[in-house]
Design an enzyme around this catalytic site. Sequence first.
Site, short mmCIF file in Angstrom:
data_model
loop_
_atom_site.label_atom_id
_atom_site.label_comp_id
_atom_site.label_asym_id
_atom_site.label_seq_id
_atom_site.Cartn_x
_atom_site.Cartn_y
_atom_site.Cartn_z
N ASP A 85 18.91 4.62 4.51
CA ASP A 85 17.62 4.70 5.19
C ASP A 85 17.86 4.62 6.69
OD1 ASP A 85 14.66 4.47 5.38
OD2 ASP A 85 14.86 3.83 3.29
N ASP A 142 12.68 7.35 7.92
CA ASP A 142 11.40 6.66 7.76
C ASP A 142 10.37 7.27 8.73
OD1 ASP A 142 10.08 4.31 6.52
OD2 ASP A 142 9.88 3.62 8.60
N GLU A 193 10.48 11.29 5.50
CA GLU A 193 9.16 10.88 5.03
C GLU A 193 8.15 11.36 6.08
OE1 GLU A 193 6.99 6.70 3.86
OE2 GLU A 193 8.10 6.85 5.73
N HIS A 226 8.90 3.00 -3.46
CA HIS A 226 8.63 1.58 -3.22
C HIS A 226 7.27 1.33 -2.57
CE1 HIS A 226 10.15 3.29 0.44
NE2 HIS A 226 9.73 2.25 1.12
#
Length: 585
Positions: free
Chosen positions: A106, A209, A263, A325
């Site tokens: 990530d 992210d 994302e 998540h």
Amino acid sequence: MSALDRDWWKRAVFYQVYPRSFADSNGDGVGDLPGITAHLDHLNDGTPDSLGVDAIWISPFYRSPMADFGYDVADYRDVDPVFGSLADFDELVARAHGRDIRVVVDFVPNHTSDRHPWFRESRSSRTNPRRDWYVWADPAPDGGPPNNWQSRFRIGRAWTFDERTGQYYLHSFLPDQPDLNWWNPAVREEFEAILRFWLDRGVDGFRVDVAHMMLQDPELRDNPKSLIARSRRMDEDWPEVHEIHRSWRRLLDSYGDRMAVGEVFVPDPKRMAAYYGAANDELHLVFNFTFLRQPWVASAFREATESFERVLPAGAWPDYTLSNHDVGRARSRYDSGAGGGRGPVGLGRARVAAMMLLTLRGTPFIYYGEEIGQADAEVPPERAVDVDGRDPERAPMQWAPGRGAGFTTGEPWLPIGSEADRVNVAAQRGDQGSMLSLYRRLIWYRKRSAPLLHGIYRSLDAPEGVFAFVREAAGEALLVALNFTNREVRFDAAALSPARSEGVDGDGSAAGAEPRLGAGRPAAAELRAVAQPPAAPRSPAHGILELSTVADRPTGLPVSLRPLSLGPIEGVVVQLGRPEPAPTV
Ligand code: NOJ
């Protein structure tokens, strides 16, 4: 790791590991990197006895005060002690690569932790050299926040006043997560160095992210009062953010075979797809979240699939996911409500959804625990730890029966799901009818199937409640038929066989006899085939039943297509055989 293969991520099945909840090796109740290493055989030991995934994406394990469980980074170049050490990370990468599992980490560029040394310096005075590493602004004339921007969490405004220096700082999430100022070239340089740090350690890619949020309106103008789907927001998706993605793509390309998946949560699908880059020069993949909130309706999934395909730029590769998540698990979402996500309906639907995920054209992402049909855990208010109500889907992986569910010998940081004694890896491993066995069969079948790996996709006008499509490559055709209803369905599948193969193949190049419409994209007409008799006979009466989501239906045998019969909530993959050449006149 095998020879350089730039496009490995198009064929790979990805698996998301939420490290706090995957496996705890030291009994402190929190999962860690050695725990992941110890369970690589479950993920892929090179045989169909394992899941067979090709890549893992590990959610953040960097040093962090854990206000947002790792999405608040205090040191981008180190592992938080709760997860282990850099040496543990190197060991994990080496072991994963030894099993041909790629490792994607990530990457959190939008904000840091408020405890990051950069922010401590930045807030120390208005003249500190790092002051403009973050987004600071004077109060509005009435002393309130500079504009109307809101946090993405349910906490209200996105600005916090700093008494000492008399300005507000921007935080698109928690006040503990100040937004970096990406207009500042020094920030860009620093993050490029961070990417190199992990690339040089051998990571295969990054999950970026909130990849659309790094830049905002430099004038900090208000958002429109009502944020409807297509209205222009001032606090995200700012045009110059694409420059940043292009520069990262150049960096990744210079390493040969690395990738990035981003994302991008913007409501307009076209703006989302723009993050692939008009010339496919930005993100390799943009997460496709269209399935996460779909009602359990066949036509809705068909539409979600095709609307995503339609907006992709030329040559861009799709992807799919059922859970992550941040949202409730598929198994629980698909339950009709009664039983709180624990009924047989949710499980049956999750099986059909798994078949859909692993047979569509595009890269599948599996969230840990989905492979055993894990449900959301019940988290009583006194055990809740997440600011945004995301604890149930983050509960520990259920490895085995017993206290701690094989996840930990200590007290787990979140409660273990109430079904863990029954729904766990150990119980499902030897059970041919289990969800785990279904996932294994689907993944290992996919690995050997040219149509599933890179064949064209075309949906069929099947009866209501059935999502049916054909995948075809190298003259081999597979019919995937997914019955979303609770009743048996029979229909003439032969009459729905695609007459000609046209569309796009795995590389986005033309396949089949017909020229493609549009600029390298399958147009709507190409994605769908209407019910019509095939142009050339292709032994339409029977196919071979390759896979079924119904555990006791025999496979590997001929199955009638006239009619094809699907049980309640059943999905099947049927080999249609090689098409015979069209008769020449
Ligand atoms: C998106 C992540 O998926 C989510 O878990 C996190 O809270 C926010 N970004 C902030 O980093």
